[in-house]
Every structure is written in C-alpha cells, then in structure tokens.
Design an enzyme around this catalytic site. Sequence first.
Site, PDB file in Angstrom:
ATOM      1  N   CYS A   1      79.161  72.964  53.736  1.00  0.00           N
ATOM      2  CA  CYS A   1      78.719  74.328  53.492  1.00  0.00           C
ATOM      3  C   CYS A   1      79.923  75.253  53.381  1.00  0.00           C
ATOM      4  O   CYS A   1      81.050  74.876  53.669  1.00  0.00           O
ATOM      5  CB  CYS A   1      77.804  74.794  54.614  1.00  0.00           C
ATOM      6  SG  CYS A   1      76.532  73.599  55.057  1.00  0.00           S
TER       7      CYS A   1
ATOM      8  N   ARG B   1      81.351  73.298  46.796  1.00  0.00           N
ATOM      9  CA  ARG B   1      81.211  72.466  47.999  1.00  0.00           C
ATOM     10  C   ARG B   1      79.794  71.916  48.145  1.00  0.00           C
ATOM     11  O   ARG B   1      79.565  71.001  48.930  1.00  0.00           O
ATOM     12  CB  ARG B   1      81.580  73.286  49.242  1.00  0.00           C
ATOM     13  CG  ARG B   1      83.031  73.695  49.280  1.00  0.00           C
ATOM     14  CD  ARG B   1      83.307  74.690  50.388  1.00  0.00           C
ATOM     15  NE  ARG B   1      83.130  74.124  51.709  1.00  0.00           N
ATOM     16  CZ  ARG B   1      84.109  73.563  52.421  1.00  0.00           C
ATOM     17  NH1 ARG B   1      85.320  73.480  51.925  1.00  0.00           N
ATOM     18  NH2 ARG B   1      83.879  73.086  53.628  1.00  0.00           N
TER      19      ARG B   1
ATOM     20  N   TRP C   1      74.000  73.703  52.961  1.00  0.00           N
ATOM     21  CA  TRP C   1      73.467  72.423  52.480  1.00  0.00           C
ATOM     22  C   TRP C   1      72.608  71.867  53.593  1.00  0.00           C
ATOM     23  O   TRP C   1      73.093  71.596  54.686  1.00  0.00           O
ATOM     24  CB  TRP C   1      74.613  71.476  52.138  1.00  0.00           C
ATOM     25  CG  TRP C   1      74.229  70.261  51.362  1.00  0.00           C
ATOM     26  CD1 TRP C   1      74.062  70.147  50.019  1.00  0.00           C
ATOM     27  CD2 TRP C   1      73.978  68.950  51.899  1.00  0.00           C
ATOM     28  NE1 TRP C   1      73.735  68.855  49.679  1.00  0.00           N
ATOM     29  CE2 TRP C   1      73.669  68.098  50.811  1.00  0.00           C
ATOM     30  CE3 TRP C   1      73.992  68.410  53.191  1.00  0.00           C
ATOM     31  CZ2 TRP C   1      73.377  66.749  50.973  1.00  0.00           C
ATOM     32  CZ3 TRP C   1      73.688  67.053  53.355  1.00  0.00           C
ATOM     33  CH2 TRP C   1      73.389  66.247  52.246  1.00  0.00           C
TER      34      TRP C   1
ATOM     35  N   ASN D   1      79.038  75.584  59.961  1.00  0.00           N
ATOM     36  CA  ASN D   1      79.166  74.311  59.262  1.00  0.00           C
ATOM     37  C   ASN D   1      79.238  73.212  60.310  1.00  0.00           C
ATOM     38  O   ASN D   1      79.888  73.373  61.342  1.00  0.00           O
ATOM     39  CB  ASN D   1      80.443  74.260  58.417  1.00  0.00           C
ATOM     40  CG  ASN D   1      80.381  75.198  57.236  1.00  0.00           C
ATOM     41  OD1 ASN D   1      79.345  75.773  56.920  1.00  0.00           O
ATOM     42  ND2 ASN D   1      81.517  75.356  56.567  1.00  0.00           N
ATOM     43  N   GLY D   2      78.613  72.076  60.044  1.00  0.00           N
ATOM     44  CA  GLY D   2      78.662  70.968  60.981  1.00  0.00           C
ATOM     45  C   GLY D   2      77.304  70.705  61.603  1.00  0.00           C
ATOM     46  O   GLY D   2      76.264  71.071  61.045  1.00  0.00           O
TER      47      GLY D   2
ATOM     48  N   GLU E   1      85.262  52.968  40.624  1.00  0.00           N
ATOM     49  CA  GLU E   1      85.331  54.414  40.425  1.00  0.00           C
ATOM     50  C   GLU E   1      84.551  54.827  39.182  1.00  0.00           C
ATOM     51  O   GLU E   1      83.852  55.851  39.185  1.00  0.00           O
ATOM     52  CB  GLU E   1      86.791  54.858  40.326  1.00  0.00           C
ATOM     53  CG  GLU E   1      86.994  56.329  40.001  1.00  0.00           C
ATOM     54  CD  GLU E   1      86.480  57.281  41.065  1.00  0.00           C
ATOM     55  OE1 GLU E   1      86.450  58.497  40.795  1.00  0.00           O
ATOM     56  OE2 GLU E   1      86.104  56.821  42.163  1.00  0.00           O
TER      57      GLU E   1
ATOM     58  N   LYS F   1      81.252  57.483  39.122  1.00  0.00           N
ATOM     59  CA  LYS F   1      81.157  58.706  38.324  1.00  0.00           C
ATOM     60  C   LYS F   1      79.788  58.837  37.670  1.00  0.00           C
ATOM     61  O   LYS F   1      79.214  59.930  37.609  1.00  0.00           O
ATOM     62  CB  LYS F   1      82.262  58.734  37.256  1.00  0.00           C
ATOM     63  CG  LYS F   1      83.635  59.027  37.823  1.00  0.00           C
ATOM     64  CD  LYS F   1      83.723  60.461  38.315  1.00  0.00           C
ATOM     65  CE  LYS F   1      84.744  60.640  39.404  1.00  0.00           C
ATOM     66  NZ  LYS F   1      84.376  60.095  40.717  1.00  0.00           N
TER      67      LYS F   1
ATOM     68  N   GLU G   1      77.285  59.817  40.342  1.00  0.00           N
ATOM     69  CA  GLU G   1      77.459  61.167  40.876  1.00  0.00           C
ATOM     70  C   GLU G   1      76.927  62.242  39.951  1.00  0.00           C
ATOM     71  O   GLU G   1      76.215  63.158  40.390  1.00  0.00           O
ATOM     72  CB  GLU G   1      78.948  61.434  41.134  1.00  0.00           C
ATOM     73  CG  GLU G   1      79.521  60.731  42.336  1.00  0.00           C
ATOM     74  CD  GLU G   1      80.992  61.031  42.506  1.00  0.00           C
ATOM     75  OE1 GLU G   1      81.385  61.393  43.621  1.00  0.00           O
ATOM     76  OE2 GLU G   1      81.747  60.925  41.520  1.00  0.00           O
TER      77      GLU G   1
ATOM     78  N   HIS H   1      76.193  34.811  40.844  1.00  0.00           N
ATOM     79  CA  HIS H   1      75.735  34.745  42.227  1.00  0.00           C
ATOM     80  C   HIS H   1      74.661  35.788  42.520  1.00  0.00           C
ATOM     81  O   HIS H   1      74.502  36.210  43.664  1.00  0.00           O
ATOM     82  CB  HIS H   1      76.914  34.901  43.181  1.00  0.00           C
ATOM     83  CG  HIS H   1      77.915  33.793  43.065  1.00  0.00           C
ATOM     84  ND1 HIS H   1      77.754  32.576  43.689  1.00  0.00           N
ATOM     85  CD2 HIS H   1      79.068  33.712  42.365  1.00  0.00           C
ATOM     86  CE1 HIS H   1      78.777  31.797  43.397  1.00  0.00           C
ATOM     87  NE2 HIS H   1      79.589  32.450  42.593  1.00  0.00           N
TER      88      HIS H   1
ATOM     89  N   LYS I   1      81.480  68.711  48.024  1.00  0.00           N
ATOM     90  CA  LYS I   1      82.873  68.352  47.760  1.00  0.00           C
ATOM     91  C   LYS I   1      83.554  67.800  49.004  1.00  0.00           C
ATOM     92  O   LYS I   1      84.255  66.795  48.950  1.00  0.00           O
ATOM     93  CB  LYS I   1      83.632  69.588  47.258  1.00  0.00           C
ATOM     94  CG  LYS I   1      85.074  69.302  46.848  1.00  0.00           C
ATOM     95  CD  LYS I   1      85.148  68.356  45.674  1.00  0.00           C
ATOM     96  CE  LYS I   1      86.566  68.146  45.196  1.00  0.00           C
ATOM     97  NZ  LYS I   1      86.626  67.126  44.131  1.00  0.00           N
TER      98      LYS I   1
END
Length: 610
Positions: free
Chosen positions: A2, A27, A76, A102-103, A482, A486, A489, A505, A605
Amino acid sequence: MCGIVGYVGADEVAPILLDGLSRLEYRGYDSAGIAVWSGQDGMQVVKAKGRLQVLSDIVAGGKNVTGSIGLGHTRWATHGEPSDVNSHPQVSEQGRFAVVHNGIIENYMQIKEFLQSRGVRFVSQTDTEVVAQLLEYYYDGDLMGAVSKVLHRIEGAYALGILCADCPDKLVAIRKDSPLVVGLGEGFNLLASDVTAMIKYTREVYYLDDGEIAVLDKDGVQVYDGYFQPVEKELHHVDWEISAAEKGGYEHFMFKEIMEQPKAIRDTVFPRIQDGKVVLDDFTITKEYLEELDKIYIIACGSSYYVGMVAKYNFEKLLRKPVEVALASEFRYCEPIVTDKTLALVISQSGETIDTLAAMREAKRLGARVLSIVNVVGSTIARESDDVIYTWAGPEIAVATTKAYSTQLAVTYLLGLKFAELLNTISDEDYGELVRALLTIPSKIEEILAHKEDIQHYAALYFNHNSVFFIGRNLDYAVSLEGSLKLKEICYIHSEAYAAGELKHGPISLVEDGTLVVALASCTNLFDKLMSNVKEVKARGADVLGISIESQREELHKSVDAAILVPDIHPMLLPSLDVIPMQLFAYYVALMRGCDIDKPRNLAKSVTVE
C-alpha cells in the site's frame, strides 16, 4: 504494497496528498483515502473504493477539503474486502485519531475483542482500525504516551502514520518491517512509503529503521528509538530526476522501462569495469574467504529468484562452488544448512521485500555472510547486509519488472567475474573475453529494440491463446521462467516454463492442437536436443515460436512456425538478450488483450506482507 503519504506545513494539504498518492499507484491498491485536519472543520476523512481518480473527483482535486496537515493512503485489501468503510485512514470511535497503515497487525483479533469487551464499537473489518481505537483507549492527553502503550500491545509488520485532533500540528510515523521515509523541507515536512511520492517537494530524506518513531511538525523532525530516546539520523540526498518516475511520452511505464534497459545496464556495468577489470567499490569479500566458502545461497522472490536461477548456472561454471537458489518465502521453513562459511546472496529490487528481508535475517542468524543486490539506496536489506552492490536502474514504476531484472542479471555477471578472478578459476583469456562481451550487451539490446515491430507482429498472431508453455535447457530454461512470469503478470494468461527435458515426464500431456509453445534455443551446445523437443510438441499440434541467436537462423526456421532472433554474444550472457523479446511479447499481448499493463490486478510492486 500500500501507499502512505503525509504532510505538515503551511500549504493546502489535500492536493499534495493526492499528488503523492498518484505517484504510488504503481504499488497496487483497490481503494484510497485522505484525512485532513483544520481548525474550522476538524478531522475530515474522505475515502473511496476503486481508483484514486474516484477519490480525487469526490474532493474536486482537493479543493473541497481544507487544512495544512493530513495523511493519505492507497490500500490493497488484506483484512476485509475492498470498500469505502475498509479503506484507510481508519478513525477512532470518538474521531480523535486517524491512522494509515501498511503491513499486518497479527494479534488484531485479540485486541479487537479486548476493546469490544469495554464497549468500543468497530465499523470496519480491518486490522488497522484496532490501532486507531487502541490509541483512543489509552489516550489521556499525552500523545506519545498513548503511542508507547499501543506499540507494546501490537504485533506484526507495520508502517504507521498517525494524526491526532488534539495535536493538530504534528504527525507521528512508526516503522517496523515495512518501509517508511521522512522528507525534509523548508517550512514543511513529509512522510511516505516511497521517495517517489515526495521527490517533487524535497530531495532530502531520512530512511526510518525498524523500531523508530518520527514526530513531524512544519519546523522539523525528531526521530526516536524504541525506548523513545532521540536518534541522530543520516540525511540522504535523492539524486534522480522526477522525470525518471514519469512516462515521458510513452503510453505505459512498462514500455518506457523496457526501452530504458540499455541505459540502465550501461549505468550499472560501465563504471565497474576499469582497464579491462571488474572493480566493485566498498567490496570486502576476500580471496581467503572465497576459498573457504562451502556454499552460495541465492535468496530472492519472483523475478529476482529467476535472476538467481541464471546466476546458479554461471556461478557454478565459473567458480566450481555449489550454489543453491532458495525462494525467500520458503527459506526460513526448510531448516537450511548454513554455516559461517556460507555466502547468502540476497536479491531484491526494492530492498524492502518482507519475505526476502526475513530470510536474510535468518541466514545471518545462522552465521552466513550477506551480500545483497538492490536498486534502492538506503533500503533495509542494503543497510543490514555485510556488502551491497546497487543496480543503477533508476525508479521502476510498472509492477512487472523489466530493467530491474536486467540490471540484477548484469550485476551477477560482474560478481561471477570478480569471484572467479579472486579464486583464479578463470583464465586471463576467458576473463577478457567475458568482460568485452559484457560491455556489448547494451548495444545488442538496442538492436533488438530497433526491431520491436517484428515482435509486435507475433503478439498479434498469438495474443488469443489462453495457455502458453515455455521450454528451454540450461540457461534457456532459467530465463524462460521470467518470460513465462511476464505473461502471467500482465496478460492474465496461464503460462508455465519447463526444462525441455522434462516434457515427457508429464507436461506434454497438456499440449494439444493450437497450444502455443515458446521454445528458447540459444544455447548452441543443446540446440539439437531442444529441436527434438520442439518436434515432440509439434507432433501433438502445438504452434511453436522459437527464440534463438542469429547464427542459428537457418536451422531454427526448419523446425518452428515463427522465429525471433537475437544477436550472437558470449553464451553465458545470452539471458540478457533473450529476455528482451519475451518482455516485449508480453507487453504487446497485454496491449491487445486490453489489460491494465502498469497496474495488473491483485499485484503490487513491493510486497511488504507475508
């Protein structure tokens, strides 16, 4: 996750809070709010679910809320659904305290039940409201006395901003395991969870350490430790320009940051190569320490973890030392084997990632030496490390990392060369060849970016796929992780990356007509094996998009449906080139699918809660 902004001074505060919050949108959040105090109107709190623009419209850009001290927050949701009521600031029952947070307050239910048993009425589902209500419960006219009592009751990770109607000239800021920065101005002072929120107003900042409390008024800032003893803080000057955190004519921050990668890598690498040698300032790791090293643990989350996957291959090849890559969120719980001869290489863009920070502290507790790679100067991980190497990527605003990943990767190359030189595990010829190749990465990335329209074309062909597989071997597999992330995300596409040899497999059972498989085939020594895997998926109906180097152009086209080619470079450095088309591919696919590219749903973020 947040965003927090606070201001005390002489100017109208609401527009400043809204401006600061707008710079923290990256964020991640689902609601926003402000609390402003004025002598005429008292405590004014306005909150709204949704984008910041909703809140801004309600208060007419801040014109409808007057006062020169206040707090702002983008939330958030963790405790309680996104709603106007659950948005921050949270206010005590009598309206005396407004709190942003925040937290997570881990013992909030016990505190809530205690207060409810004494007649306190709660209106939200949040853990934050217990802080506001507890402040009111303990308040007897002594603000800092109430703060002290609250801090002795709450448990968890938090950054707190507190505004009290009885002390309308002061803001209180408290930090524990969640970042908080104080900005110093002439006739005003600020607090924020990130310097991007205040860089328009000041470049002089204090980074609060864990357990510290700051009291701000318009004339100054006093910082205290957990015993409420004054602390002398080091003043930091932020030297990047505000334009670095603005779009600069690009449609999205992500695209801007993709295009900035050549410069970011130059800034990170070139000053550290002098007369053909890797030179790392303030680097204290010695040859003797490395010779006694029993293991390197690379600890990270998300994209930084995938940087670690690439580094493992390169480090073991260069150093002939065992390297283990650990997810920070799992490290503390796997009873890791760590000794005083273990090096913990900690990688974090923000330097505040809560899981990575906790894992780093556990590694130190077990005796490891800590070397960190971070982007944010003065961040907690940087301050608590034995050695730190900064990436000079500048601010990265888009949630999906691009230039931070690339600069972290570049630093691992520098480290690998430095370690190999100290250990004498690399010949002078190979060392010189790698250094020279490292200096060519920015220009070779520019070559790829100059043909970005080709990648846009392939995105147009494949954007409607809802399931995508990436395959590769060795370094190609490491970097494919990576590329797959992407797509997850920013495109909301199910995507998985597999070591190509693992297809038989299990994963190949998911390949059917029309499945898109992105095949990374840049490792020339494994090219033929990878092409055999390509044939396996094509035999089951897959469409294959291949990524390889120019020198494999002819052979690649024989096996795949479409091909993206990158310039040839030293094999150990190929991930730095291969990742660029995958970033662009994800960006263009997201664009064509109408996704919110810079602020993808449910993501933030900087992850500052477990």
